[in-house]
Design an enzyme around this catalytic site. Structure first.
Site, short mmCIF file in Angstrom:
data_model
loop_
_atom_site.label_atom_id
_atom_site.label_comp_id
_atom_site.label_asym_id
_atom_site.label_seq_id
_atom_site.Cartn_x
_atom_site.Cartn_y
_atom_site.Cartn_z
CG HIS A 34 0.07 11.28 1.12
ND1 HIS A 34 -0.84 10.47 0.48
CD2 HIS A 34 0.86 11.79 0.14
CE1 HIS A 34 -0.61 10.50 -0.82
NE2 HIS A 34 0.40 11.30 -1.06
CE LYS A 146 5.13 4.12 -3.76
NZ LYS A 146 4.95 5.10 -4.77
#
Ligand code: AMP
Length: 261
Positions: A34, A146
């Protein structure tokens, strides 16, 4: 840094904010993956908004939804240190109105691979992303490779619906053993984490679906109960989900051909 929960408030504040807006949607339990998205948004934009919203519509498994890690206090600290301007942290009732049965879907790709294993998942993802785009009206939005199929579907939706938002992708961030950072990794015991890293190591060395399956079968894992849910080759990539201690670990990478340079 300002934390807001209501749609009307964040709209009002962002309307008066000058400059470009970068948006990073998350479900919280923040990690280095993140952080990479947020750092990129900070470089590209005047203002960065991070949403923390565990989206019920994208969970096809109620147990998974209920047990999704919640580290809100730590997340706020991390976001403050990263210099994020706004956190949008709405309640589900703020995003899904009463009798809200509207869903956005891709009728082909969202049924493949991860979508085949998790029926309705990508409808939930696209729906919440479109809602958040409409609420925040960002210039750019940041997604990780991802979740490769998610990234691909968000790009398709943005193009198809003529949204005036640039979708920016960020490569997968991995730990020192090559395991992708993921919020769900927090559910693993230390033994489970080690086993997941062992699978990640053979995944990184596999040249094809067959090669990965062969390596997986021949592997002597340090832990019981590791299952390969799927491995597929698609879009020039190799994509997999394996399960460790019941936790689904999702990974993909570019497929390099053995004879390519
Ligand atoms: P999530 O909170 O899991 O919904 O993820 C929010 C965003 O972070 C998505 O765009 C993910 O693809 C991205 N993301 C999650 N893990 C990683 C990682 N290890 N590397 C890069 N991006 C990631």
């Amino acid at each position: 840094m300002i934390i807001l929960e209501s749609v009307s408030e964040i709209r009002r504040v962002l309307k008066d904010t000058p400059g470009s807006i970068g948006f990073v949607p998350t479900m919280g339990a923040l990690h280095m993956g993140h952080e990479a998205l947020i750092k990129k948004s900070k470089i590209d934009n005047d203002v960065t908004v991070v949403s923390i919203f565990v989206n019920p519509a994208q969970f096809n498994d109620l147990k998974d939804f209920k047990s999704y890690p919640d580290t809100f206090k730590e997340d706020v600290e991390k976001l403050k240190n990263l210099g994020v301007d706004f956190i949008f942290n709405p309640k589900a009732s703020e995003i899904y109105l009463e009798e809200d049965n509207i869903r956005v879907s891709d009728i082909i790709e969202s049924k493949l691979i991860e979508g085949e294993k998790r029926p309705g998942h990508f409808d939930g993802v696209l729906t919440v992303v479109l809602k958040l785009f409409n609420i925040l009206n960002p210039d750019r939005a940041y997604f990780g490779e991802k979740d490769f199929q998610q990234l691909s579907l968000v790009r398709k939706m943005t193009k198809s619906l003529f949204l005036n938002i640039e979708v920016v992708s960020v490569p997968t961030l991995r730990d020192e053993k090559g395991l992708p950072f993921s919020s769900r990794n927090q559910k693993l015991s230390s033994k489970g984490l080690k086993a997941a890293q062992e699978v990640a190591a053979i995944f990184s060395q596999s040249t094809s679906k067959k090669d990965f399956i062969d390596k997986f079968k021949n592997m002597k894992f340090s832990h019981e109960g590791i299952d390969l849910e799927y491995v597929e080759e698609q879009w020039g990539r190799i994509l997999t989900v394996y399960k460790v201690e019941g936790v689904r670990i999702l990974d993909n990478r570019e497929l390099k051909h053995e004879n390519s340079h």
